[in-house]
Motif scaffolding. Structure first.
Motif, mmCIF file in Angstrom:
data_model
loop_
_atom_site.group_PDB
_atom_site.id
_atom_site.type_symbol
_atom_site.label_atom_id
_atom_site.label_comp_id
_atom_site.label_asym_id
_atom_site.label_seq_id
_atom_site.Cartn_x
_atom_site.Cartn_y
_atom_site.Cartn_z
ATOM 1 N N SER A 130 14.155 51.563 4.566
ATOM 2 C CA SER A 130 14.410 50.420 3.509
ATOM 3 C C SER A 130 14.114 49.227 4.611
ATOM 4 C CB SER A 130 15.690 50.834 2.898
ATOM 5 O OG SER A 130 16.617 50.230 4.154
ATOM 6 N N LEU A 131 14.390 48.097 3.305
ATOM 7 C CA LEU A 131 13.829 47.172 4.341
ATOM 8 C C LEU A 131 15.078 46.406 5.102
ATOM 9 C CD1 LEU A 131 11.533 44.958 2.051
ATOM 10 C CD2 LEU A 131 11.186 45.728 3.829
ATOM 11 N N ARG A 132 15.570 47.026 4.980
ATOM 12 C CA ARG A 132 17.479 46.902 5.311
ATOM 13 C C ARG A 132 17.739 47.250 6.815
ATOM 14 N NH1 ARG A 132 22.581 49.347 5.263
ATOM 15 N NH2 ARG A 132 24.370 47.729 4.988
ATOM 16 N N GLU A 133 17.615 48.886 6.730
ATOM 17 C CA GLU A 133 17.253 49.561 7.991
ATOM 18 C C GLU A 133 16.251 49.308 8.759
ATOM 19 O OE1 GLU A 133 18.820 53.494 5.043
ATOM 20 O OE2 GLU A 133 16.568 53.209 5.296
ATOM 21 N N GLN A 134 15.362 48.938 8.246
ATOM 22 C CA GLN A 134 14.222 48.043 8.965
ATOM 23 C C GLN A 134 15.101 47.082 9.670
ATOM 24 O OE1 GLN A 134 10.199 47.865 8.229
ATOM 25 N NE2 GLN A 134 10.358 49.948 6.570
ATOM 26 N N TYR A 135 15.509 46.357 8.986
ATOM 27 C CA TYR A 135 16.098 44.759 10.198
ATOM 28 C C TYR A 135 17.027 45.024 11.101
ATOM 29 C CZ TYR A 135 18.870 40.624 10.383
ATOM 30 O OH TYR A 135 19.018 39.849 10.913
ATOM 31 N N ILE A 136 18.100 46.602 10.389
ATOM 32 C CA ILE A 136 19.390 46.464 11.276
ATOM 33 C C ILE A 136 18.102 47.461 12.537
ATOM 34 C CG2 ILE A 136 21.071 48.462 11.518
ATOM 35 C CD1 ILE A 136 21.821 47.538 8.620
ATOM 36 N N HIS A 137 17.748 47.926 12.305
ATOM 37 C CA HIS A 137 16.885 48.992 13.569
ATOM 38 C C HIS A 137 16.108 47.692 14.423
ATOM 39 C CE1 HIS A 137 13.279 51.055 15.919
ATOM 40 N NE2 HIS A 137 14.241 51.765 15.688
ATOM 41 N N ALA A 138 15.891 46.482 13.923
ATOM 42 C CA ALA A 138 15.210 45.645 15.018
ATOM 43 C C ALA A 138 16.105 45.365 15.798
ATOM 44 C CB ALA A 138 14.201 44.459 13.844
ATOM 45 N N ASN A 139 17.205 44.841 15.604
ATOM 46 C CA ASN A 139 18.008 44.214 16.265
ATOM 47 C C ASN A 139 19.071 44.981 17.259
ATOM 48 O OD1 ASN A 139 18.090 41.358 15.470
ATOM 49 N ND2 ASN A 139 17.646 42.571 13.669
ATOM 50 N N LEU A 140 19.014 45.775 17.336
ATOM 51 C CA LEU A 140 18.992 46.726 18.305
ATOM 52 C C LEU A 140 18.706 47.688 18.965
ATOM 53 C CD1 LEU A 140 20.411 49.630 15.675
ATOM 54 C CD2 LEU A 140 22.183 48.054 16.842
ATOM 55 N N SER A 141 19.832 47.306 21.146
ATOM 56 C CA SER A 141 18.715 47.830 21.780
ATOM 57 C C SER A 141 18.281 49.596 21.800
ATOM 58 C CB SER A 141 20.222 48.026 22.852
ATOM 59 O OG SER A 141 20.854 49.418 22.232
ATOM 60 N N LYS A 142 17.302 49.659 23.071
ATOM 61 C CA LYS A 142 16.323 50.646 22.879
ATOM 62 C C LYS A 142 16.961 51.945 21.941
ATOM 63 C CE LYS A 142 12.643 53.090 25.139
ATOM 64 N NZ LYS A 142 12.088 53.872 26.627
ATOM 65 N N ASP A 143 18.186 52.358 23.071
ATOM 66 C CA ASP A 143 18.935 53.491 23.229
ATOM 67 C C ASP A 143 19.184 53.502 21.822
ATOM 68 O OD1 ASP A 143 18.291 53.896 25.725
ATOM 69 O OD2 ASP A 143 20.172 53.362 26.775
ATOM 70 N N LEU A 144 20.103 53.436 21.296
ATOM 71 C CA LEU A 144 20.540 52.516 19.445
ATOM 72 C C LEU A 144 20.406 52.340 19.203
ATOM 73 C CD1 LEU A 144 23.932 49.875 20.375
ATOM 74 C CD2 LEU A 144 23.956 52.589 20.118
ATOM 75 N N ALA A 145 18.660 52.060 19.517
ATOM 76 C CA ALA A 145 18.092 52.075 18.594
ATOM 77 C C ALA A 145 17.322 53.709 17.974
ATOM 78 C CB ALA A 145 16.736 51.474 18.577
ATOM 79 N N ALA A 146 16.879 54.270 18.663
ATOM 80 C CA ALA A 146 17.042 55.878 19.110
ATOM 81 C C ALA A 146 17.603 56.779 18.322
ATOM 82 C CB ALA A 146 16.661 56.356 20.347
ATOM 83 N N LEU A 147 19.421 56.346 18.605
ATOM 84 C CA LEU A 147 20.063 57.249 17.408
ATOM 85 C C LEU A 147 19.847 57.093 16.057
ATOM 86 C CD1 LEU A 147 22.675 59.068 17.740
ATOM 87 C CD2 LEU A 147 24.324 56.750 18.141
ATOM 88 N N TYR A 148 19.910 55.593 16.033
ATOM 89 C CA TYR A 148 20.515 54.626 14.182
ATOM 90 C C TYR A 148 19.263 55.750 13.681
ATOM 91 C CZ TYR A 148 20.015 51.895 10.935
ATOM 92 O OH TYR A 148 20.173 50.743 9.357
ATOM 93 N N GLU A 149 18.183 55.850 14.389
ATOM 94 C CA GLU A 149 15.934 56.203 13.224
ATOM 95 C C GLU A 149 16.740 57.821 13.059
ATOM 96 O OE1 GLU A 149 13.090 56.344 16.284
ATOM 97 O OE2 GLU A 149 12.829 54.681 16.712
ATOM 98 N N MET A 150 17.221 58.749 14.174
ATOM 99 C CA MET A 150 18.242 59.908 13.745
ATOM 100 C C MET A 150 18.953 60.006 12.511
ATOM 101 S SD MET A 150 16.014 61.875 14.781
ATOM 102 C CE MET A 150 14.650 60.777 14.545
ATOM 103 N N PHE A 151 19.605 58.955 12.782
ATOM 104 C CA PHE A 151 20.961 58.954 12.202
ATOM 105 C C PHE A 151 20.860 58.947 10.692
ATOM 106 C CE2 PHE A 151 23.718 55.940 9.454
ATOM 107 C CZ PHE A 151 24.802 56.362 9.347
ATOM 108 N N VAL A 152 19.150 57.566 10.476
ATOM 109 C CA VAL A 152 19.016 57.432 8.893
ATOM 110 C C VAL A 152 18.216 58.550 8.539
ATOM 111 C CG1 VAL A 152 17.746 55.878 7.342
ATOM 112 C CG2 VAL A 152 18.306 54.918 9.193
ATOM 113 N N TRP A 153 17.499 59.295 9.853
ATOM 114 C CA TRP A 153 16.816 60.234 9.143
ATOM 115 C C TRP A 153 17.227 61.558 8.618
ATOM 116 C CZ3 TRP A 153 11.090 61.036 8.178
ATOM 117 C CH2 TRP A 153 11.588 62.897 8.373
#
Length: 207
Positions: A130-153
């Protein structure tokens, strides 16, 4: 044929029960099964091997509660547990050389995924997040972003499995599924790492 030899021929190397109960959702047993090297492709493509391994698991002393069940599949390939004694529900996922079975007395959806540093393609991100999830993802570090992607998926795929829906038909609707902890919904989620690089998410109806 010995039990060890039967398990080896099935591609089953070892198994463990990850959790038997969590306070926040209905009782559930998650079984993690290590698959013999070379069986990965078969596990990801063949429901037959998953059912065959399940038959071997039923013979284990600590898993007697499934001894009288039969693993079958619905019209879209969703796993179904048939039992004469009680209602049991199952969801199955595969990740990192392991197959995961989640079994509960309430409907449940399970997804397991490896956490990849490469991340999702932008096109996939736009379809799934979602747009909200994309916003959260864009503001995370690379490692946390990778974890967040799989968290959402994993949460969204577990949501589809809970409702018996095919991923291929609902991929463009995943961005409409809200998976945050604060979301007001009739379904709930639990996510946790079972290995350093494998994340599991469970979806179930809230009480």
């Amino acid at each position: 044929m010995s039990e060890a030899r039967s398990r080896q021929q099935a591609g089953l190397m070892d198994y463990r029960v990850i959790c038997a109960h969590m306070r926040s959702f209905p009782p559930v047993v998650i079984i993690e099964v290590a698959i013999a090297p070379g069986s990965n492709e078969l596990v990801s493509k063949s429901s037959g091997l998953a059912a065959y391994i399940f038959d071997i698991l039923k013979q284990q002393a600590d898993l007697k509660f499934i001894c009288d069940t039969t693993l079958d599949y619905g019209p879209i390939g969703n796993p179904i547990l048939i039992s004469k004694k009680c209602d049991l529900f199952i969801s199955i996922s595969y990740a990192g050389g392991h197959i995961y079975y989640a079994i509960s007395n309430s409907p449940i959806g399970l997804d397991a995924e490896m956490i990849h540093g490469e991340g999702l393609y932008t096109s996939a991100m736009n379809r799934v997040f979602s747009l909200r999830e994309q916003y959260i993802h864009a503001n995370l570090s690379k490692d946390l972003a990778a974890l967040y992607e799989m968290f959402v998926w994993t949460r969204k795929e577990a949501h589809l499995k809970l409702h018996g829906r095919e991923l291929s038909k609902y991929l463009d609707k995943l961005s409409d599924i809200e998976v945050s902890a604060s979301a007001k919904s009739c379904v709930q989620f639990v996510s946790f790492l079972v290995k350093v690089d494998v994340l599991i998410s469970i979806c179930f109806y809230g009480y």
